[in-house]
Design a protein around this motif. Structure first.
Motif, PDB file in Angstrom:
ATOM      1  N   ASN A  75      42.978  46.369  24.209  1.00 57.12           N
ATOM      2  CA  ASN A  75      42.970  47.414  25.228  1.00 57.12           C
ATOM      3  C   ASN A  75      44.334  47.480  25.907  1.00 57.12           C
ATOM      4  N   VAL A  76      44.482  48.376  26.845  1.00 57.26           N
ATOM      5  CA  VAL A  76      45.766  48.616  27.507  1.00 57.26           C
ATOM      6  C   VAL A  76      46.252  47.368  28.226  1.00 57.26           C
ATOM      7  N   GLU A  77      45.343  46.622  28.805  1.00 56.98           N
ATOM      8  CA  GLU A  77      45.724  45.411  29.539  1.00 56.98           C
ATOM      9  C   GLU A  77      46.421  44.398  28.636  1.00 56.98           C
ATOM     10  N   ASP A  78      46.052  44.354  27.366  1.00 56.07           N
ATOM     11  CA  ASP A  78      46.691  43.439  26.424  1.00 56.07           C
ATOM     12  C   ASP A  78      48.160  43.809  26.214  1.00 56.07           C
ATOM     13  N   PHE A  79      48.435  45.109  26.138  1.00 51.39           N
ATOM     14  CA  PHE A  79      49.829  45.555  25.997  1.00 51.39           C
ATOM     15  C   PHE A  79      50.606  45.283  27.277  1.00 51.39           C
ATOM     16  N   LYS A  80      49.969  45.473  28.411  1.00 47.76           N
ATOM     17  CA  LYS A  80      50.629  45.154  29.682  1.00 47.76           C
ATOM     18  C   LYS A  80      50.984  43.672  29.739  1.00 47.76           C
ATOM     19  N   PHE A  81      50.066  42.828  29.261  1.00 45.11           N
ATOM     20  CA  PHE A  81      50.313  41.386  29.264  1.00 45.11           C
ATOM     21  C   PHE A  81      51.474  41.029  28.343  1.00 45.11           C
ATOM     22  N   VAL A  82      51.485  41.608  27.149  1.00 41.60           N
ATOM     23  CA  VAL A  82      52.547  41.308  26.185  1.00 41.60           C
ATOM     24  C   VAL A  82      53.915  41.732  26.740  1.00 41.60           C
ATOM     25  N   LEU A  83      53.962  42.855  27.447  1.00 45.44           N
ATOM     26  CA  LEU A  83      55.230  43.385  27.963  1.00 45.44           C
ATOM     27  C   LEU A  83      55.461  43.028  29.429  1.00 45.44           C
ATOM     28  N   ARG A  84      54.758  42.028  29.949  1.00 46.70           N
ATOM     29  CA  ARG A  84      54.820  41.693  31.369  1.00 46.70           C
ATOM     30  C   ARG A  84      56.202  41.265  31.844  1.00 46.70           C
ATOM     31  N   LYS A  85      57.010  40.705  30.960  1.00 46.73           N
ATOM     32  CA  LYS A  85      58.329  40.220  31.367  1.00 46.73           C
ATOM     33  C   LYS A  85      59.405  41.293  31.297  1.00 46.73           C
ATOM     34  N   ASP A  86      59.094  42.445  30.724  1.00 46.09           N
ATOM     35  CA  ASP A  86      60.054  43.541  30.625  1.00 46.09           C
ATOM     36  C   ASP A  86      59.683  44.598  31.661  1.00 46.09           C
ATOM     37  N   ALA A  87      60.382  44.552  32.792  1.00 47.87           N
ATOM     38  CA  ALA A  87      60.031  45.400  33.938  1.00 47.87           C
ATOM     39  C   ALA A  87      60.120  46.891  33.602  1.00 47.87           C
ATOM     40  N   LYS A  88      61.125  47.296  32.836  1.00 41.85           N
ATOM     41  CA  LYS A  88      61.278  48.713  32.503  1.00 41.85           C
ATOM     42  C   LYS A  88      60.123  49.220  31.649  1.00 41.85           C
ATOM     43  N   LYS A  89      59.763  48.455  30.643  1.00 43.62           N
ATOM     44  CA  LYS A  89      58.673  48.885  29.766  1.00 43.62           C
ATOM     45  C   LYS A  89      57.348  48.858  30.516  1.00 43.62           C
ATOM     46  N   ARG A  90      57.166  47.843  31.351  1.00 46.23           N
ATOM     47  CA  ARG A  90      55.929  47.763  32.143  1.00 46.23           C
ATOM     48  C   ARG A  90      55.825  48.961  33.089  1.00 46.23           C
ATOM     49  N   ALA A  91      56.934  49.324  33.736  1.00 46.35           N
ATOM     50  CA  ALA A  91      56.932  50.481  34.635  1.00 46.35           C
ATOM     51  C   ALA A  91      56.648  51.764  33.860  1.00 46.35           C
ATOM     52  N   ARG A  92      57.171  51.872  32.664  1.00 53.29           N
ATOM     53  CA  ARG A  92      56.928  53.065  31.849  1.00 53.29           C
ATOM     54  C   ARG A  92      55.456  53.158  31.442  1.00 53.29           C
ATOM     55  N   ILE A  93      54.855  52.024  31.116  1.00 52.98           N
ATOM     56  CA  ILE A  93      53.426  52.005  30.798  1.00 52.98           C
ATOM     57  C   ILE A  93      52.633  52.516  31.990  1.00 52.98           C
TER      58      ILE A  93
END
Length: 126
Positions: A75-93
């Motif tokens: 689910n979406v939360e899994d992608f958020k977790f994987v990209l948690r250390k990349d602030a730009k990608k997390r903000a874009r999500i």
């Protein structure tokens, strides 16, 4: 031949001839131009960028799948977790999810008056 380290068993780097070619070529050309490349980059440069993009997306999806193994569903939360250390990608999500919800709400508001008019016409006809 075994799968490379960090990849699940059975996955390999397929050659470009075995998978669809140039799935993202149009978008990549525009992105490359936007980041300072020539207006029409060479096919080889686009091919290399596409290989890198597909490999990155595949790796992120595999990581998200590994995170979701206990639930059995990504689910979406899994992608958020994987990209948690990349602030730009997390903000874009977060931005894309917000816009998706905003569009969904706007469509819902736009459809309600049409449905109400249809129902009132049906009541008038009976």
């Amino acid at each position: 031949m075994s799968a490379p380290i960090g990849r699940p068993p059975g996955s390999t780097n397929e050659s470009r001839t075995k998978r669809k070619k140039y799935v993202f070529s149009k978008e990549l050309k525009q992105l490359m131009y936007g980041f300072g490349d020539v207006p029409n980059p060479s096919a080889d440069a686009v091919g290399v960028m596409e290989d890198m993009l597909i490999e990155y997306l595949t790796d992120v999806c595999h990581q998200a799948s590994a995170v979701s193994d206990k639930r059995g569903r990504v689910n979406v939360e899994d992608f958020k977790f994987v990209l948690r250390k990349d602030a730009k990608k997390r903000a874009r999500i977060e931005e894309l999810l917000y816009m998706n919800e905003d569009i969904r709400r706007a469509k819902k508001l736009a459809d309600i008056p049409e449905l109400d008019n249809t129902k009132s016409k049906d009541k008038d006809a009976s």
